[in-house]
Scaffold this motif. Structure first.
Motif, PDB file in Angstrom:
ATOM      1  N   LEU A  37       0.984  -1.298   0.159  1.00  0.00           N
ATOM      2  CA  LEU A  37       0.052   0.144   0.136  1.00  0.00           C
ATOM      3  C   LEU A  37       0.861   1.176   0.037  1.00  0.00           C
ATOM      4  N   VAL A  38       2.383   0.937   0.461  1.00  0.00           N
ATOM      5  CA  VAL A  38       2.655   2.528   1.012  1.00  0.00           C
ATOM      6  C   VAL A  38       3.228   2.643  -1.296  1.00  0.00           C
ATOM      7  N   PRO A  39       4.602   1.520  -1.630  1.00  0.00           N
ATOM      8  CA  PRO A  39       3.925   2.507  -2.913  1.00  0.00           C
ATOM      9  C   PRO A  39       2.600   2.775  -4.150  1.00  0.00           C
ATOM     10  N   ALA A  40       2.345   1.988  -3.659  1.00  0.00           N
ATOM     11  CA  ALA A  40       0.813   2.379  -4.326  1.00  0.00           C
ATOM     12  C   ALA A  40       0.185   3.972  -4.227  1.00  0.00           C
ATOM     13  N   ALA A  41       0.345   3.883  -2.727  1.00  0.00           N
ATOM     14  CA  ALA A  41      -0.171   5.843  -2.717  1.00  0.00           C
ATOM     15  C   ALA A  41       0.714   6.628  -3.104  1.00  0.00           C
TER      16      ALA A  41
END
Length: 83
Positions: A37-41
């Motif tokens: 979810l971090v790189p997605a954000a």
């Protein structure tokens, strides 16, 4: 040169959106790490702020569209599911 720049920005925008949507899918449906979810954000943030490149400010209709999309997402995520 403008055509090459436009094409490159289109590709960057498309990849940012695809990655930003695919990584949460992997976490939610495939049971992968929540760290995705971090790189997605970051990817979705890059997608959302690429309008700075063209210097086109979002209109009221754009913001209303965002709100409607987020409301739709909430309905899908938290709506009842058949057993």
């Amino acid at each position: 040169m403008d055509l090459a720049r436009t094409f490159a920005l289109f590709v960057l925008t498309a990849l940012s959106e695809i990655v930003g949507c695919y990584l949460p899918y992997l976490w939610l449906r495939q049971g992968r790490s929540a760290w995705l979810l971090v790189p997605a954000a970051f990817s979705l943030a890059a997608f959302a702020w690429l309008w700075l490149v063209d210097a086109v400010r979002p209109t009221l209709a754009d913001w209303i569209g965002v709100a409607v999309s987020l409301l739709g997402m909430l309905i899908i995520v938290f709506g009842p599911r058949p057993a």
